[in-house]
Design a protein around this motif. Structure first.
Motif, PDB file in Angstrom:
ATOM      1  N   ILE A  24      -4.402 -60.781 -20.746  1.00  0.00           N
ATOM      2  CA  ILE A  24      -4.820 -60.699 -22.139  1.00  0.00           C
ATOM      3  C   ILE A  24      -6.342 -60.619 -22.214  1.00  0.00           C
ATOM      4  CG2 ILE A  24      -4.878 -61.930 -24.352  1.00  0.00           C
ATOM      5  CD1 ILE A  24      -2.175 -63.091 -23.688  1.00  0.00           C
ATOM      6  N   ALA A  25      -6.831 -59.711 -23.053  1.00  0.00           N
ATOM      7  CA  ALA A  25      -8.283 -59.559 -23.215  1.00  0.00           C
ATOM      8  C   ALA A  25      -8.835 -60.581 -24.195  1.00  0.00           C
ATOM      9  CB  ALA A  25      -8.614 -58.148 -23.698  1.00  0.00           C
ATOM     10  N   ASP A  26      -8.139 -60.792 -25.334  1.00  0.00           N
ATOM     11  CA  ASP A  26      -8.589 -61.752 -26.337  1.00  0.00           C
ATOM     12  C   ASP A  26      -7.444 -62.027 -27.293  1.00  0.00           C
ATOM     13  OD1 ASP A  26      -8.585 -59.322 -27.813  1.00  0.00           O
ATOM     14  OD2 ASP A  26     -10.717 -59.046 -27.430  1.00  0.00           O
ATOM     15  N   PHE A  27      -7.526 -63.134 -28.008  1.00  0.00           N
ATOM     16  CA  PHE A  27      -6.506 -63.464 -29.002  1.00  0.00           C
ATOM     17  C   PHE A  27      -7.063 -64.483 -29.979  1.00  0.00           C
ATOM     18  CE2 PHE A  27      -5.869 -66.369 -25.464  1.00  0.00           C
ATOM     19  CZ  PHE A  27      -5.579 -67.599 -26.035  1.00  0.00           C
TER      20      PHE A  27
ATOM     21  N   GLU B   1      -1.168 -66.543 -38.917  1.00  0.00           N
ATOM     22  CA  GLU B   1      -1.576 -65.243 -38.388  1.00  0.00           C
ATOM     23  C   GLU B   1      -1.860 -65.359 -36.895  1.00  0.00           C
ATOM     24  OE1 GLU B   1      -4.324 -63.375 -41.743  1.00  0.00           O
ATOM     25  OE2 GLU B   1      -4.554 -65.557 -41.587  1.00  0.00           O
ATOM     26  N   ILE B   2      -1.281 -64.452 -36.132  1.00  0.00           N
ATOM     27  CA  ILE B   2      -1.466 -64.426 -34.683  1.00  0.00           C
ATOM     28  C   ILE B   2      -1.830 -63.004 -34.287  1.00  0.00           C
ATOM     29  CG2 ILE B   2      -0.437 -64.916 -32.439  1.00  0.00           C
ATOM     30  CD1 ILE B   2       1.694 -66.545 -33.955  1.00  0.00           C
ATOM     31  N   ALA B   3      -2.856 -62.848 -33.466  1.00  0.00           N
ATOM     32  CA  ALA B   3      -3.267 -61.517 -33.022  1.00  0.00           C
ATOM     33  C   ALA B   3      -3.779 -61.586 -31.598  1.00  0.00           C
ATOM     34  CB  ALA B   3      -4.350 -60.956 -33.952  1.00  0.00           C
ATOM     35  N   GLY B   4      -3.534 -60.515 -30.847  1.00  0.00           N
ATOM     36  CA  GLY B   4      -3.998 -60.482 -29.467  1.00  0.00           C
ATOM     37  C   GLY B   4      -3.969 -59.071 -28.914  1.00  0.00           C
ATOM     38  N   SER B   5      -4.682 -58.884 -27.803  1.00  0.00           N
ATOM     39  CA  SER B   5      -4.739 -57.566 -27.159  1.00  0.00           C
ATOM     40  C   SER B   5      -4.577 -57.728 -25.650  1.00  0.00           C
ATOM     41  CB  SER B   5      -6.081 -56.874 -27.443  1.00  0.00           C
ATOM     42  OG  SER B   5      -6.242 -56.650 -28.831  1.00  0.00           O
ATOM     43  N   PRO B   6      -3.653 -56.963 -25.041  1.00  0.00           N
ATOM     44  CA  PRO B   6      -3.542 -56.965 -23.578  1.00  0.00           C
ATOM     45  C   PRO B   6      -4.814 -56.414 -22.950  1.00  0.00           C
ATOM     46  CG  PRO B   6      -1.641 -55.914 -24.603  1.00  0.00           C
ATOM     47  CD  PRO B   6      -2.676 -56.095 -25.674  1.00  0.00           C
ATOM     48  N   ARG B   7      -5.048 -56.767 -21.705  1.00  0.00           N
ATOM     49  CA  ARG B   7      -6.286 -56.337 -21.053  1.00  0.00           C
ATOM     50  C   ARG B   7      -6.249 -54.863 -20.662  1.00  0.00           C
ATOM     51  NH1 ARG B   7     -10.639 -58.729 -19.074  1.00  0.00           N
ATOM     52  NH2 ARG B   7      -9.804 -60.777 -19.539  1.00  0.00           N
ATOM     53  N   TRP B   8      -5.097 -54.377 -20.168  1.00  0.00           N
ATOM     54  CA  TRP B   8      -5.073 -53.047 -19.591  1.00  0.00           C
ATOM     55  C   TRP B   8      -4.368 -51.995 -20.451  1.00  0.00           C
ATOM     56  CZ3 TRP B   8      -8.575 -52.959 -16.154  1.00  0.00           C
ATOM     57  CH2 TRP B   8      -8.806 -54.069 -15.321  1.00  0.00           C
TER      58      TRP B   8
ATOM     59  N   THR C 262      -8.101 -54.269 -35.469  1.00  0.00           N
ATOM     60  CA  THR C 262      -8.491 -53.967 -34.091  1.00  0.00           C
ATOM     61  C   THR C 262      -7.607 -54.589 -33.023  1.00  0.00           C
ATOM     62  OG1 THR C 262     -10.086 -55.809 -34.073  1.00  0.00           O
ATOM     63  CG2 THR C 262     -10.898 -53.659 -34.780  1.00  0.00           C
ATOM     64  N   ALA C 263      -6.881 -55.647 -33.317  1.00  0.00           N
ATOM     65  CA  ALA C 263      -6.002 -56.252 -32.317  1.00  0.00           C
ATOM     66  C   ALA C 263      -4.840 -55.319 -32.009  1.00  0.00           C
ATOM     67  CB  ALA C 263      -5.481 -57.601 -32.807  1.00  0.00           C
ATOM     68  N   SER C 264      -4.440 -55.254 -30.755  1.00  0.00           N
ATOM     69  CA  SER C 264      -3.304 -54.413 -30.381  1.00  0.00           C
ATOM     70  C   SER C 264      -2.018 -54.912 -31.027  1.00  0.00           C
ATOM     71  CB  SER C 264      -3.143 -54.414 -28.855  1.00  0.00           C
ATOM     72  OG  SER C 264      -4.295 -53.897 -28.233  1.00  0.00           O
ATOM     73  N   PHE C 265      -1.888 -56.227 -31.135  1.00  0.00           N
ATOM     74  CA  PHE C 265      -0.704 -56.828 -31.753  1.00  0.00           C
ATOM     75  C   PHE C 265      -1.164 -57.858 -32.769  1.00  0.00           C
ATOM     76  CE2 PHE C 265       2.249 -60.365 -32.129  1.00  0.00           C
ATOM     77  CZ  PHE C 265       3.447 -59.724 -32.423  1.00  0.00           C
ATOM     78  N   ALA C 266      -0.573 -57.850 -33.940  1.00  0.00           N
ATOM     79  CA  ALA C 266      -0.891 -58.852 -34.956  1.00  0.00           C
ATOM     80  C   ALA C 266       0.325 -59.057 -35.834  1.00  0.00           C
ATOM     81  CB  ALA C 266      -2.092 -58.433 -35.791  1.00  0.00           C
ATOM     82  N   ILE C 267       0.565 -60.295 -36.199  1.00  0.00           N
ATOM     83  CA  ILE C 267       1.699 -60.619 -37.053  1.00  0.00           C
ATOM     84  C   ILE C 267       1.277 -61.686 -38.049  1.00  0.00           C
ATOM     85  CG2 ILE C 267       2.592 -62.344 -35.441  1.00  0.00           C
ATOM     86  CD1 ILE C 267       5.433 -61.490 -36.322  1.00  0.00           C
ATOM     87  N   VAL C 268       1.771 -61.567 -39.261  1.00  0.00           N
ATOM     88  CA  VAL C 268       1.485 -62.528 -40.325  1.00  0.00           C
ATOM     89  C   VAL C 268       2.815 -63.052 -40.848  1.00  0.00           C
ATOM     90  CG1 VAL C 268       0.424 -62.892 -42.574  1.00  0.00           C
ATOM     91  CG2 VAL C 268      -0.623 -61.299 -40.944  1.00  0.00           C
ATOM     92  N   LEU C 269       2.954 -64.367 -40.869  1.00  0.00           N
ATOM     93  CA  LEU C 269       4.167 -64.983 -41.384  1.00  0.00           C
ATOM     94  C   LEU C 269       3.801 -65.950 -42.490  1.00  0.00           C
ATOM     95  CD1 LEU C 269       4.436 -65.220 -37.902  1.00  0.00           C
ATOM     96  CD2 LEU C 269       6.790 -65.164 -38.698  1.00  0.00           C
TER      97      LEU C 269
ATOM     98  N   ARG D 151     -12.055 -63.122 -23.644  1.00  0.00           N
ATOM     99  CA  ARG D 151     -13.225 -62.926 -24.505  1.00  0.00           C
ATOM    100  C   ARG D 151     -13.075 -63.768 -25.765  1.00  0.00           C
ATOM    101  NH1 ARG D 151     -14.973 -59.911 -28.898  1.00  0.00           N
ATOM    102  NH2 ARG D 151     -12.836 -59.169 -29.269  1.00  0.00           N
ATOM    103  N   GLU D 152     -14.044 -64.651 -26.002  1.00  0.00           N
ATOM    104  CA  GLU D 152     -14.006 -65.467 -27.217  1.00  0.00           C
ATOM    105  C   GLU D 152     -14.472 -64.641 -28.415  1.00  0.00           C
ATOM    106  OE1 GLU D 152     -15.405 -69.479 -27.113  1.00  0.00           O
ATOM    107  OE2 GLU D 152     -15.322 -69.549 -24.913  1.00  0.00           O
ATOM    108  N   MET D 153     -13.967 -65.016 -29.569  1.00  0.00           N
ATOM    109  CA  MET D 153     -14.213 -64.247 -30.773  1.00  0.00           C
ATOM    110  C   MET D 153     -15.108 -65.012 -31.741  1.00  0.00           C
ATOM    111  SD  MET D 153     -11.148 -62.384 -32.805  1.00  0.00           S
ATOM    112  CE  MET D 153     -10.423 -62.199 -31.173  1.00  0.00           C
TER     113      MET D 153
END
Length: 224
Positions: A144-147, A167-174, A55-62, A41-43
């Motif tokens: 992956i659903a989106d990132f 910044e990197i963020a993403g969410s698994p599909r299931w 809202t992302a399941s995983f997000a990291i900021v460096l 899914r594009e954002m």
């Protein structure tokens, strides 16, 4: 059951597991050659801030501060395939036939690993300041659903320095409901190494013109 029979069963099981692992690795490697095989899914740009923050399941900021000039940092992010000088990785590579020294909104790029590759599209570019990308595809089905990914360059805390915020963020599909953000402490050292590699003081070798190569690029000659 005799000891020899037990040993035979164990050896057979190990061989079967080894063969299955080898077959799985070959299949995964083949899938990784097509980063756009499965769409994600594009954002929209308007959704990126909230996605990274909440809202992302995983997000990291460096963040990393460097004495490199703003122009040099921007040039590396745009023109250097910085992952290709690391083991088992390649890219980022702009998918246009022409050189994208200054990409525009809509430009695509890919990054490849041994078992996973991804495709992205630029949704915001402010030269010398910010690059925002949304995921468009992935090589592994139903993973992956989106990132999204964003680089921001600001003035550093000391004169003649700049700070790069990645910044990197993403969410698994299931299984997006799992607390994946708890994995940030595990992922941070690996991704921090990558950003330090991008900003290393040793310069990357610049690409050279090469007849017959689109855009004057010569394979992975970006690296020294």
């Amino acid at each position: 059951m005799s000891g020899a029979a037990v040993a035979g069963i164990v050896v057979g099981a190990v061989l079967v597991i080894g063969v299955l692992a080898m077959v799985g690795g070959i299949v995964a490697y083949g899938l990784a050659t097509r980063p756009d095989r499965f769409a994600v899914r594009e954002m929209r740009l308007a959704d990126v801030d909230r996605y990274i923050e909440k809202t992302a399941s995983f997000a990291i900021v460096l963040e990393c501060t460097t004495p490199l000039s703003r122009g040099e940092v921007w040039s590396r992010l745009m023109q250097v395939r910085y992952l290709s000088s690391l083991p088992l990785l390649a890219g980022p590579t702009w998918t246009d036939a022409t050189d994208r020294s200054e990409p525009v909104v809509g430009a695509g790029r890919t990054m490849s690993g041994t078992i996973l590759s991804v495709a992205q599209r630029v949704i915001c570019v402010i030269p010398g300041e910010r690059l925002t990308l949304t995921g468009t595809g992935i090589s592994v089905p139903w993973a992956i659903a989106d990132f999204a990914e964003r680089f921001t360059i600001v003035d550093g805390p000391r004169p003649r320095t700049v700070t790069v915020r990645w910044e990197i963020a993403g969410s698994p599909r299931w299984v997006g409901w799992l607390p994946w953000r708890w994995c940030v402490p595990i992922a941070r050292p690996v991704l921090a190494f990558v950003v330090r590699h991008i900003l290393r003081l040793k310069p990357f070798r610049r690409p050279t013109d090469h007849p017959g190569v689109p855009g004057g690029r010569c394979g992975n000659s970006d690296f020294g």
